[in-house]
Design a protein around this motif. Structure first.
Motif, short mmCIF file in Angstrom:
data_model
loop_
_atom_site.label_atom_id
_atom_site.label_comp_id
_atom_site.label_asym_id
_atom_site.label_seq_id
_atom_site.Cartn_x
_atom_site.Cartn_y
_atom_site.Cartn_z
N SER A 21 0.78 -1.10 -0.14
CA SER A 21 -0.01 -0.02 -0.39
C SER A 21 0.87 1.11 -0.35
O SER A 21 1.65 1.45 -0.81
CB SER A 21 -1.12 -0.14 0.65
N TYR A 22 0.63 1.71 1.29
CA TYR A 22 1.52 3.68 1.52
C TYR A 22 3.11 3.13 1.30
O TYR A 22 3.76 3.94 1.10
CB TYR A 22 0.70 4.68 2.23
N ASN A 23 3.19 1.68 2.18
CA ASN A 23 4.62 1.55 2.69
C ASN A 23 5.26 2.54 3.30
O ASN A 23 6.44 3.36 3.30
CB ASN A 23 5.91 1.50 1.10
N LYS A 24 4.83 2.35 4.36
CA LYS A 24 4.67 4.04 5.05
C LYS A 24 4.62 3.16 7.36
O LYS A 24 3.22 2.98 7.13
CB LYS A 24 4.05 4.92 5.74
N ASN A 25 6.19 2.96 7.31
CA ASN A 25 5.92 2.29 8.72
C ASN A 25 6.75 3.18 9.48
O ASN A 25 8.28 1.93 9.73
CB ASN A 25 6.42 0.53 8.21
N TRP A 26 6.48 4.26 10.95
CA TRP A 26 7.12 4.42 11.38
C TRP A 26 6.31 4.91 12.72
O TRP A 26 5.16 5.61 12.76
CB TRP A 26 8.76 5.21 10.27
N MET A 27 7.60 5.32 13.71
CA MET A 27 6.42 6.51 14.14
C MET A 27 7.73 7.41 15.05
O MET A 27 8.80 7.56 14.74
CB MET A 27 6.57 6.02 15.85
N TYR A 28 6.92 8.85 15.47
CA TYR A 28 8.08 10.07 15.91
C TYR A 28 7.57 9.15 17.43
O TYR A 28 6.64 8.86 18.32
CB TYR A 28 7.50 11.17 15.67
N PHE A 29 8.70 10.42 18.69
CA PHE A 29 8.36 10.15 19.28
C PHE A 29 6.94 11.25 19.55
O PHE A 29 7.46 12.79 19.62
CB PHE A 29 10.02 10.90 19.69
N GLY A 30 6.36 10.23 20.25
CA GLY A 30 5.48 11.56 21.14
C GLY A 30 5.26 11.46 22.14
O GLY A 30 3.69 10.96 23.54
N ASP A 31 6.80 10.75 23.42
CA ASP A 31 6.18 10.44 24.90
C ASP A 31 6.47 12.14 25.31
O ASP A 31 6.45 12.82 24.73
CB ASP A 31 7.08 9.28 25.53
N GLU A 32 6.67 11.78 26.99
CA GLU A 32 6.72 12.88 27.69
C GLU A 32 6.07 14.22 27.81
O GLU A 32 6.35 15.06 27.39
CB GLU A 32 8.43 13.62 27.74
N HIS A 33 4.55 13.79 27.34
CA HIS A 33 3.40 14.67 27.25
C HIS A 33 3.85 15.62 26.20
O HIS A 33 4.20 16.76 26.20
CB HIS A 33 3.10 16.05 28.60
N LEU A 34 4.11 14.85 24.83
CA LEU A 34 4.51 16.12 23.82
C LEU A 34 3.54 16.97 23.32
O LEU A 34 4.21 17.75 23.01
CB LEU A 34 4.93 15.34 22.46
N TYR A 35 2.47 16.42 23.46
CA TYR A 35 1.38 17.54 23.03
C TYR A 35 1.66 18.92 23.52
O TYR A 35 1.49 20.26 23.50
CB TYR A 35 0.27 16.81 22.92
N ALA A 36 1.23 18.93 25.01
CA ALA A 36 1.59 19.53 26.00
C ALA A 36 2.66 20.79 25.97
O ALA A 36 2.47 21.88 26.06
CB ALA A 36 0.53 19.59 27.45
N THR A 37 3.19 20.28 26.31
CA THR A 37 4.82 20.61 26.53
C THR A 37 5.85 21.09 24.91
O THR A 37 5.94 22.39 25.08
CB THR A 37 6.15 19.61 26.30
N ARG A 38 5.04 20.82 24.07
CA ARG A 38 5.23 21.79 22.43
C ARG A 38 3.84 22.70 22.54
O ARG A 38 4.51 23.74 22.16
CB ARG A 38 4.37 21.07 21.49
N TRP A 39 3.04 22.97 22.66
CA TRP A 39 2.00 23.56 23.27
C TRP A 39 3.10 24.57 24.20
O TRP A 39 2.96 26.07 24.11
CB TRP A 39 0.90 23.45 23.95
N GLU A 40 3.17 24.42 25.05
CA GLU A 40 3.57 25.59 26.27
C GLU A 40 4.94 26.10 25.31
O GLU A 40 5.09 27.91 25.56
CB GLU A 40 4.04 24.92 27.40
N SER A 41 5.94 25.30 24.86
CA SER A 41 7.04 26.08 24.17
C SER A 41 6.49 27.45 22.92
O SER A 41 6.61 28.06 22.68
CB SER A 41 7.72 24.66 23.91
#
Length: 473
Positions: free
Chosen positions: A270-290
């Protein structure tokens, strides 16, 4: 109202988020969510309307409509604009041309893009920026539209041909070195930094070079947090874009990205995409705060995404079409992240964190251990699977000091004393575990949140590094 600062807590420590601007002055800043029109094939106007209402109530000002080559997509774009108008909310829309899908080798190809712009330029819900029609892209850095160069193609076949009320304010996501931005001075009014949402440099090899693979595997959260603290939430990718745009002069627009997650699991057939990015350490909240801490230099924040199910970073409801992603998406609701979106979007737009009038708890975890072996998955483990910890992550929004207990089983729990504001917590989870959180104050249980359809599986059938999110009402 609370100035730009909030409380951040891990399993063992509490630390103050760096203080940024606390000006309460409202500005023309926007929070936008990336919307995959390609996943909206069965949508009616009512479906669009429900999404508009939900997004608007969550602090989102509009959708970036990612449009591709399908011949039915223009009719869904029309439905989106109709729904935005019908909502009466003032919800904004703009076109984000998916140049990984749309052809762009001839001058005729550019006419398709221009038609989208001219069709909606005068629509009441079209986002106008500096009096012009806002438009963006995903990719496009190889498009020539039949001209001698990419810059000439975009300039002569797109930007220059859109004049008067159809003149564009063009803020694309070209995947180029920021030092080359000046090459596009006749094309861009700003730039969208797509990959700034995730710390993409945090790969297995990167983590290994820091000697952290063992700490991640054994759940040594404090060691991982300490070693990655300079990377998670770093604004270095933003600073590079901002300085390059500033060097071009003319007040160019910087659009940053934020995202809660990334996991995609497509095989070679199919799309031949099989990976992940780092999302731990409360990434969403931390990125917003930055981003809030540098909000004076950020004009627009685009959330990636509202409904890109295939890459697991959706924050909207699971509905419409899915691009063969049911195996890792179905049953893994993400709308709990909208609770955090509302809080942080308000702070970004106003310069002041909103006063919390209601206690909230948001928790999430993956469906199985990172080291688990799937019994029937020909696609295999995703690239970078070694970088994620077996944890339940939680964010607490507390109106005043309280006690929070996070449990993963009847015998495994951890108690936290949280301050007023935002606390970031985490606990380890083992096979058979679930997610249960309570918030008590003065002997009274204020929140009792249980993940009713979630078990951390020891032996999954297929690999799934998506997140399961639950939140208090």
């Amino acid at each position: 109202m609370t100035p730009i600062s909030s409380v951040s807590a891990t399993a063992t420590t509490t630390s103050q988020v760096p203080t940024g601007t606390s000006s309460p002055t409202a500005s023309s800043k926007y929070v936008i969510a990336h919307f995959m029109v390609g996943n909206a094939y069965p949508y009616t106007v009512d479906n669009w309307l429900a999404d508009v209402f939900l997004a608007h109530s969550s602090g989102i000002d509009g959708f970036a409509l990612n449009v591709g080559v399908d011949d039915w997509q223009p009719s869904q774009v029309a439905n989106a604009y109709q729904a935005a108008l019908q909502s009466g909310t003032g919800f904004k829309l703009f076109l984000s041309f998916d140049m990984s899908s749309l052809p762009c080798s001839t001058a005729a190809n550019a006419a398709t893009l221009r038609t989208y712009i001219t069709t909606y330029a005068a629509h009441p819900n079209q986002l106008l920026y500096n009096g012009r029609v806002f438009a963006s892209t995903f990719s496009g850095e190889t498009c020539t539209f039949g001209q001698g160069s990419v810059a000439s193609g975009w300039s002569t076949q797109f930007v220059q041909q859109l004049t008067g009320s159809s003149a564009v304010h063009f803020v694309p996501s070209f995947f180029i070195d920021p030092s080359q931005f000046n090459t596009y001075s006749s094309v861009i009014d700003g730039m969208f930094n797509w990959n700034s949402a995730w710390p993409t440099q945090v790969t297995t090899s990167f983590v290994s070079s820091l000697g952290l693979l063992g700490d991640i595997a054994t759940g040594q959260s404090s060691a991982v947090s300490s070693a990655l603290s300079g990377v998670i939430g770093s604004t270095t990718p933003d600073d590079t874009y901002i300085s390059s745009l500033t060097a071009m002069g003319g007040g160019r627009t910087y659009m940053a990205s934020v995202s809660p997650w990334f996991f995609t699991h497509y095989g070679p057939s199919s799309y031949n995409k099989n990976w992940m990015y780092f999302g731990d350490e409360h990434l969403y909240a931390t990125r917003w705060e930055s981003l809030i801490n540098i909000r004076d230099q950020v004009d627009i924040v685009e959330i990636i995404s509202w409904n890109d199910f295939g890459e697991s970073h959706y924050i909207g409801p699971i509905e419409g079409d899915q691009p063969m992603s049911q195996a890792w998406v179905d049953g893994n609701d993400h709308t709990g992240w909208l609770n955090l979106t509302s809080y942080y979007a308000s702070a970004f737009k106003t310069g002041t964190y909103p006063t919390l009038t209601k206690d909230q708890l948001v928790m999430w975890s993956r469906p199985h251990p990172a080291a688990a072996s799937a019994s029937n998955d020909p696609v295999g483990k995703p690239t970078n699977y070694q970088i994620t910890q077996d944890k339940v992550w939680a964010v607490v929004l507390a109106t005043s000091p309280a006690t929070v207990v996070l449990s993963t089983s009847s015998t495994q729990s951890q108690t936290f004393n949280v301050s007023a504001g935002v606390s970031k917590l985490s606990v380890s989870i083992q096979p058979g575990g679930t997610m249960h959180g309570t918030l008590t104050r003065g002997g009274q249980t204020v929140i009792d949140l249980q993940a009713t359809n979630f078990t951390f599986e020891a032996e999954p059938t297929t690999y799934n590094f998506n997140a399961h999110v639950v939140a208090s009402p």
